[in-house]
Motif scaffolding. Structure first.
Motif, PDB file in Angstrom:
ATOM      1  N   MET A  84      -9.400  -5.447   2.115  1.00  0.00           N
ATOM      2  CA  MET A  84      -9.435  -3.908   2.280  1.00  0.00           C
ATOM      3  C   MET A  84      -8.016  -3.366   2.449  1.00  0.00           C
ATOM      4  SD  MET A  84     -11.175  -1.936   5.255  1.00  0.00           S
ATOM      5  CE  MET A  84      -9.916  -2.692   6.633  1.00  0.00           C
ATOM      6  N   LYS A  85      -7.202  -4.315   3.160  1.00  0.00           N
ATOM      7  CA  LYS A  85      -5.614  -3.787   3.585  1.00  0.00           C
ATOM      8  C   LYS A  85      -5.005  -3.630   2.123  1.00  0.00           C
ATOM      9  CE  LYS A  85      -1.700  -5.178   6.113  1.00  0.00           C
ATOM     10  NZ  LYS A  85      -1.184  -6.030   7.073  1.00  0.00           N
ATOM     11  N   ALA A  86      -5.146  -4.868   1.082  1.00  0.00           N
ATOM     12  CA  ALA A  86      -4.562  -4.831   0.001  1.00  0.00           C
ATOM     13  C   ALA A  86      -4.987  -3.673  -0.976  1.00  0.00           C
ATOM     14  CB  ALA A  86      -4.866  -6.424  -0.690  1.00  0.00           C
ATOM     15  N   GLU A  87      -6.317  -3.253  -0.714  1.00  0.00           N
ATOM     16  CA  GLU A  87      -6.526  -2.255  -1.598  1.00  0.00           C
ATOM     17  C   GLU A  87      -6.176  -0.940  -1.212  1.00  0.00           C
ATOM     18  OE1 GLU A  87      -8.834  -0.568  -4.628  1.00  0.00           O
ATOM     19  OE2 GLU A  87      -8.539  -2.625  -4.177  1.00  0.00           O
ATOM     20  N   ARG A  88      -6.106  -0.835   0.207  1.00  0.00           N
ATOM     21  CA  ARG A  88      -5.348   0.529   0.524  1.00  0.00           C
ATOM     22  C   ARG A  88      -3.898   0.591   0.087  1.00  0.00           C
ATOM     23  NH1 ARG A  88      -8.384   3.395   3.910  1.00  0.00           N
ATOM     24  NH2 ARG A  88     -10.619   2.541   4.653  1.00  0.00           N
ATOM     25  N   LEU A  89      -3.312  -0.502   0.361  1.00  0.00           N
ATOM     26  CA  LEU A  89      -1.730  -0.598   0.047  1.00  0.00           C
ATOM     27  C   LEU A  89      -1.914  -0.341  -1.507  1.00  0.00           C
ATOM     28  CD1 LEU A  89      -0.555  -3.967   1.725  1.00  0.00           C
ATOM     29  CD2 LEU A  89      -0.111  -1.420   2.401  1.00  0.00           C
ATOM     30  N   LYS A  90      -2.659  -0.840  -2.303  1.00  0.00           N
ATOM     31  CA  LYS A  90      -2.685  -0.612  -3.709  1.00  0.00           C
ATOM     32  C   LYS A  90      -2.786   0.890  -4.113  1.00  0.00           C
ATOM     33  CE  LYS A  90      -5.265  -1.146  -8.086  1.00  0.00           C
ATOM     34  NZ  LYS A  90      -6.415  -2.033  -8.556  1.00  0.00           N
ATOM     35  N   LEU A 101      -0.653   6.042  -5.452  1.00  0.00           N
ATOM     36  CA  LEU A 101      -0.462   7.774  -4.846  1.00  0.00           C
ATOM     37  C   LEU A 101       1.002   7.865  -5.199  1.00  0.00           C
ATOM     38  CD1 LEU A 101      -3.237   8.042  -2.400  1.00  0.00           C
ATOM     39  CD2 LEU A 101      -3.396   9.090  -4.689  1.00  0.00           C
ATOM     40  N   GLU A 102       1.698   7.049  -4.526  1.00  0.00           N
ATOM     41  CA  GLU A 102       3.293   7.347  -4.284  1.00  0.00           C
ATOM     42  C   GLU A 102       3.805   7.336  -5.634  1.00  0.00           C
ATOM     43  OE1 GLU A 102       7.280   5.544  -2.350  1.00  0.00           O
ATOM     44  OE2 GLU A 102       5.164   4.546  -1.946  1.00  0.00           O
ATOM     45  N   ALA A 103       3.487   6.603  -6.723  1.00  0.00           N
ATOM     46  CA  ALA A 103       3.832   6.362  -7.986  1.00  0.00           C
ATOM     47  C   ALA A 103       3.468   7.816  -8.823  1.00  0.00           C
ATOM     48  CB  ALA A 103       3.370   5.447  -8.729  1.00  0.00           C
ATOM     49  N   GLU A 104       2.258   8.171  -8.642  1.00  0.00           N
ATOM     50  CA  GLU A 104       1.834   9.304  -9.224  1.00  0.00           C
ATOM     51  C   GLU A 104       2.647  10.675  -8.796  1.00  0.00           C
ATOM     52  OE1 GLU A 104      -2.603   9.634  -8.632  1.00  0.00           O
ATOM     53  OE2 GLU A 104      -2.803   8.215 -10.298  1.00  0.00           O
ATOM     54  N   GLY A 105       2.974  10.614  -7.326  1.00  0.00           N
ATOM     55  CA  GLY A 105       3.746  11.637  -6.941  1.00  0.00           C
ATOM     56  C   GLY A 105       5.143  11.598  -7.479  1.00  0.00           C
ATOM     57  N   ASP A 106       5.760  10.640  -7.572  1.00  0.00           N
ATOM     58  CA  ASP A 106       6.981  10.333  -8.281  1.00  0.00           C
ATOM     59  C   ASP A 106       6.961  11.022  -9.642  1.00  0.00           C
ATOM     60  OD1 ASP A 106       8.056   9.382  -5.771  1.00  0.00           O
ATOM     61  OD2 ASP A 106       7.678   7.510  -6.322  1.00  0.00           O
ATOM     62  N   ARG A 107       6.056  10.564 -10.489  1.00  0.00           N
ATOM     63  CA  ARG A 107       5.904  10.747 -11.577  1.00  0.00           C
ATOM     64  C   ARG A 107       5.736  12.427 -11.939  1.00  0.00           C
ATOM     65  NH1 ARG A 107       1.101  11.457 -14.804  1.00  0.00           N
ATOM     66  NH2 ARG A 107       1.527  11.357 -16.962  1.00  0.00           N
ATOM     67  N   SER A 108       4.927  12.872 -11.072  1.00  0.00           N
ATOM     68  CA  SER A 108       4.685  14.501 -11.004  1.00  0.00           C
ATOM     69  C   SER A 108       5.875  15.110 -10.736  1.00  0.00           C
ATOM     70  CB  SER A 108       3.680  14.750 -10.204  1.00  0.00           C
ATOM     71  OG  SER A 108       2.104  14.251 -10.432  1.00  0.00           O
TER      72      SER A 108
END
Length: 328
Positions: free
Chosen positions: A176-182, A187-194
């Motif tokens: 669960m922790k790995a999934e949340r980090l993923k 989300l961070e990468a999508e934010g940087d891309r946007s």
């Protein structure tokens, strides 16, 4: 005789009390005659025959909750899990509940436990943890169908708790922790891309607007130069026409005007302490005296004879040039 009457009265009272039965609300009593079930006694007052009729069972007709003890169940993928459950049921037929099964609650508990093992044993660990509603629905259908001959209606079957092994719980926590980090990284990468796309779009729009501004400015500059050239051409045409119609008088007038403006510029210069005029500049003195005559000639053309001022002007024009120096 009196003793006999007293005994008879006491027996009669006992007989009357033993023939009266009061059934409480929420319960139904079964009436047995000579050991055989005859009728159910609903809540209220009932009269039975003493020594022949008797109350067999007192059946609770209210909805009841039966706690299923914790069970250790092996799932389809060989994982051992602990399960706690509860069953809600209600007796609808007191006769069947009393005489069709022995130990109604124990029977329901055993039936629920068996089917709980069957249902959860056919599922993976992930399914048992994520599909409780499906487990409850399947258990309810099976247990309710099995208890219907007993006059019982199973209303709900609920899984209270599912306890996977400790090591599996730790692995699930890490997963669960790995999934949340993923998800956070995505989300961070999508934010940087946007943000990069928006910045690029902004720079693109800025460059487009800048290019359009330069284009408009160049177009207006060209238009201004074109109109300036047209005005210059028109002025040249007018001057040419004036020279063609007036001869050298108009040309002399314009030359004298430019000369005067040049001398005025020299005189008003803040850095000019000494001004050196060329030899030809001395002719300007005589030209200034002839400007008035040029104007009069333009207004009143000469009638063939030379004017008195023309000789002076010609003599002044033929005077030799002498360089002069003017200072502050």
């Amino acid at each position: 005789m009196d003793l006999f009457l007293i005994v008879l009265l006491v027996v009669l009272v006992i007989f009357l009390f033993s023939s009266v039965r009061v059934v409480r609300q929420g319960y139904v009593y079964t009436i047995e005659r000579m050991g055989r079930f005859t009728k159910p006694a609903n809540p209220g007052l009932h009269i039975i025959v003493p020594l022949i009729d008797r109350v067999g069972h007192k059946i609770n007709m209210m909805e009841q909750v039966l706690d299923i003890p914790g069970q250790e169940i092996i799932t389809k993928d060989n994982a051992m899990v602990g399960v706690d459950a509860v069953v809600f049921f209600q007796v609808l037929d007191a006769g069947k509940a009393a005489y069709e099964v022995s130990g109604l609650q124990n029977a329901i508990q055993a039936l629920t436990t068996t089917n709980l093992r069957t249902v959860m044993g056919s599922m993976d660990l992930d399914e048992t943890l994520s599909k409780r509603d499906d487990i409850n629905a399947r258990l309810l259908s099976v247990v309710d169908h099995a208890t219907s001959p007993w006059g019982v209606k199973v209303t709900r079957v609920e899984i209270m708790d599912i306890r996977p092994p400790r090591d599996i719980s730790d692995a699930m926590a890490r997963q669960m922790k790995a999934e949340r980090l993923k998800r956070a990284q995505i989300l961070e990468a999508e934010g940087d891309r946007s943000a990069a796309i928006l910045r690029a779009e902004g720079e693109k729009q800025s460059r487009i607007l800048d290019a359009e501004g330069r284009k408009e400015s160049a177009f207006r500059d060209a238009e201004a130069r074109e109109r300036e050239a047209q005005a210059e051409a028109e002025a040249t045409r007018v001057v040419s026409e004036a020279i063609a119609s007036s001869g050298t008088q108009a040309l002399n007038y314009f030359v004298a005007q430019k000369y005067v403006e040049a001398v005025e510029g020299f005189a008003t210069s803040p850095n000019a302490k000494t001004i050196l005029f060329p030899v030809e500049a001395t002719q300007l003195i005589g030209s200034l005296g002839g400007i008035g005559e040029l104007v009069r000639d333009a207004v009143t053309p000469p009638a063939g004879a030379a004017q008195p001022g023309d000789a002076g002007a010609g003599a002044q024009a033929r005077r030799p040039s002498v360089p002069r120096t003017y200072g502050d």
